[in-house]
Design a protein around this motif. Structure first.
Motif, PDB file in Angstrom:
ATOM      1  N   LEU A 189       0.838  -1.214   0.000  1.00 61.79           N
ATOM      2  CA  LEU A 189       0.000   0.000   0.000  1.00 61.79           C
ATOM      3  C   LEU A 189       0.868   1.256   0.000  1.00 61.79           C
ATOM      4  N   ALA A 190       1.903   1.234   0.822  1.00 64.33           N
ATOM      5  CA  ALA A 190       2.801   2.397   0.917  1.00 64.33           C
ATOM      6  C   ALA A 190       3.469   2.661  -0.427  1.00 64.33           C
ATOM      7  N   GLN A 191       3.896   1.583  -1.084  1.00 65.04           N
ATOM      8  CA  GLN A 191       4.556   1.735  -2.391  1.00 65.04           C
ATOM      9  C   GLN A 191       3.608   2.323  -3.431  1.00 65.04           C
ATOM     10  N   GLU A 192       2.311   2.056  -3.263  1.00 69.82           N
ATOM     11  CA  GLU A 192       1.326   2.569  -4.222  1.00 69.82           C
ATOM     12  C   GLU A 192       0.913   4.002  -3.916  1.00 69.82           C
ATOM     13  N   GLY A 193       1.483   4.576  -2.841  1.00 74.09           N
ATOM     14  CA  GLY A 193       1.230   5.994  -2.570  1.00 74.09           C
ATOM     15  C   GLY A 193       0.057   6.276  -1.653  1.00 74.09           C
ATOM     16  N   MET A 194      -0.447   5.250  -0.939  1.00 74.64           N
ATOM     17  CA  MET A 194      -1.529   5.485   0.011  1.00 74.64           C
ATOM     18  C   MET A 194      -1.009   6.311   1.193  1.00 74.64           C
ATOM     19  N   THR A 195      -1.771   7.328   1.576  1.00 76.15           N
ATOM     20  CA  THR A 195      -1.448   8.084   2.790  1.00 76.15           C
ATOM     21  C   THR A 195      -1.748   7.196   3.988  1.00 76.15           C
ATOM     22  N   MET A 196      -0.774   6.994   4.857  1.00 74.49           N
ATOM     23  CA  MET A 196      -0.950   6.070   5.978  1.00 74.49           C
ATOM     24  C   MET A 196      -0.415   6.672   7.278  1.00 74.49           C
ATOM     25  N   VAL A 197      -1.180   6.462   8.349  1.00 75.68           N
ATOM     26  CA  VAL A 197      -0.691   6.775   9.695  1.00 75.68           C
ATOM     27  C   VAL A 197      -0.741   5.459  10.471  1.00 75.68           C
ATOM     28  N   VAL A 198       0.411   5.016  10.952  1.00 72.54           N
ATOM     29  CA  VAL A 198       0.525   3.681  11.532  1.00 72.54           C
ATOM     30  C   VAL A 198       1.085   3.774  12.940  1.00 72.54           C
ATOM     31  N   VAL A 199       0.312   3.301  13.919  1.00 68.30           N
ATOM     32  CA  VAL A 199       0.827   3.133  15.275  1.00 68.30           C
ATOM     33  C   VAL A 199       1.309   1.694  15.374  1.00 68.30           C
ATOM     34  N   THR A 200       2.585   1.496  15.697  1.00 70.97           N
ATOM     35  CA  THR A 200       3.107   0.128  15.694  1.00 70.97           C
ATOM     36  C   THR A 200       4.286  -0.028  16.644  1.00 70.97           C
ATOM     37  N   HIS A 201       4.508  -1.289  17.038  1.00 73.53           N
ATOM     38  CA  HIS A 201       5.716  -1.648  17.794  1.00 73.53           C
ATOM     39  C   HIS A 201       6.741  -2.302  16.873  1.00 73.53           C
ATOM     40  N   GLU A 202       6.409  -2.402  15.586  1.00 72.38           N
ATOM     41  CA  GLU A 202       7.308  -3.062  14.627  1.00 72.38           C
ATOM     42  C   GLU A 202       8.345  -2.055  14.134  1.00 72.38           C
ATOM     43  N   MET A 203       9.475  -2.032  14.802  1.00 68.86           N
ATOM     44  CA  MET A 203      10.496  -1.021  14.472  1.00 68.86           C
ATOM     45  C   MET A 203      11.105  -1.260  13.087  1.00 68.86           C
ATOM     46  N   GLY A 204      11.201  -2.515  12.684  1.00 72.90           N
ATOM     47  CA  GLY A 204      11.728  -2.820  11.355  1.00 72.90           C
ATOM     48  C   GLY A 204      10.853  -2.220  10.261  1.00 72.90           C
ATOM     49  N   PHE A 205       9.536  -2.324  10.455  1.00 72.01           N
ATOM     50  CA  PHE A 205       8.585  -1.741   9.501  1.00 72.01           C
ATOM     51  C   PHE A 205       8.749  -0.219   9.472  1.00 72.01           C
ATOM     52  N   ALA A 206       8.836   0.386  10.663  1.00 75.92           N
ATOM     53  CA  ALA A 206       8.985   1.851  10.747  1.00 75.92           C
ATOM     54  C   ALA A 206      10.239   2.298  10.002  1.00 75.92           C
ATOM     55  N   ARG A 207      11.298   1.558  10.207  1.00 74.69           N
ATOM     56  CA  ARG A 207      12.583   1.911   9.606  1.00 74.69           C
ATOM     57  C   ARG A 207      12.537   1.778   8.080  1.00 74.69           C
ATOM     58  N   GLU A 208      11.837   0.736   7.625  1.00 75.18           N
ATOM     59  CA  GLU A 208      11.854   0.411   6.190  1.00 75.18           C
ATOM     60  C   GLU A 208      10.844   1.229   5.376  1.00 75.18           C
TER      61      GLU A 208
END
Length: 247
Positions: A189-208
């Motif tokens: 979804l992010a690659q397709e340009g969707m505006t996203m607000v994500v609350v997460t504990h997944e630091m790898g996802f946040a970093r990437e």
């Protein structure tokens, strides 16, 4: 260019328990169209409350939330119209247990967007195909794994063709081996340009995946920056302390 800002938050406060608990203490944030903003921080820092204020699932005590130029905290605003533009994915999947997956996905587009059944079903099947679950269209939620249910919850929100997707700890209720399949859908979804607000504990996802990371603590945004800035060179002692514990 300010017209790029899709959500603008100013002076956001949220108090619970007659003001004894201040979950948010004056948060300012702008979210640009097409941006992926990831909100991190310790439990109880106000992350989920902040997210839930963006579509007024929590009514702010003070401050404003402006979406595409409309202050949605104004009581005269039809909040349901605005919620149509914002998909929300929760920690628990909130699927209707007595309905098939296809029915779960077509209910809102037919009822709210007034889509003909055939169109709603065609869109739902296309989205199910995207997440590899087309063959489960006639299954019931109880017949699916947690990871499958969460992928369904994401594409169910996409059936409403939202402009913004809000994710509230979408992987925290999942078994570890199912986390990846959900994060993969979010990355796509992010690659397709969707505006996203994500609350997460997944630091790898946040970093990437994040364009910007907000670190919250005690109801305020303590620090924000690119993943590189936040994870490799945090400036605030509180951010450093938190990252030392979780990385």
């Amino acid at each position: 260019m300010t017209t790029d800002i899709i959500i603008s938050v100013k002076g956001l406060e949220k108090h619970f328990d007659e003001g004894k608990l201040k979950a948010l203490r004056g948060v300012d944030a702008d979210i640009k169209r097409g941006e992926v903003v990831v909100v991190i921080g310790p439990s109880g820092s106000g992350k989920s409350t902040f997210l839930r204020c963006l579509n007024l699932l929590e009514t702010p005590t003070a401050g404003t939330v402006t979406v595409e130029g409309t202050d949605i905290t104004n009581p005269k605003v039809n909040i349901n119209k605005h919620r149509e533009k914002m998909g929300m994915v929760f920690q628990h999947f909130n699927l209707f247990p007595h309905m098939t997956i296809l029915r779960n996905m077509t209910l809102a587009p037919m009822k709210i967007l007034k889509k003909p059944k055939a169109d709603a079903e065609a869109k739902a099947m296309q989205l199910l195909g995207r997440v590899g679950l087309a063959e489960r269209a006639n299954a019931y939620p109880s017949q699916l794994s947690g990871g499958q249910k969460q992928r369904i919850a994401i594409v169910r929100a996409l059936c409403m063709e939202p402009q913004v997707m809000l994710f509230d700890e979408p992987t925290s209720a999942l078994d570890p081996e199912m986390v990846g399949e959900v994060l993969d859908v979010m990355k796509q979804l992010a690659q397709e340009g969707m505006t996203m607000v994500v609350v997460t504990h997944e630091m790898g996802f946040a970093r990437e995946v994040a364009d910007r990371v907000l670190f919250m603590d005690e109801g305020v945004i303590v620090e924000e920056g690119t993943p590189e800035q936040i994870f490799s060179n945090p400036q605030n002692p509180r951010t450093k302390d938190f990252l030392n514990k979780v990385l």
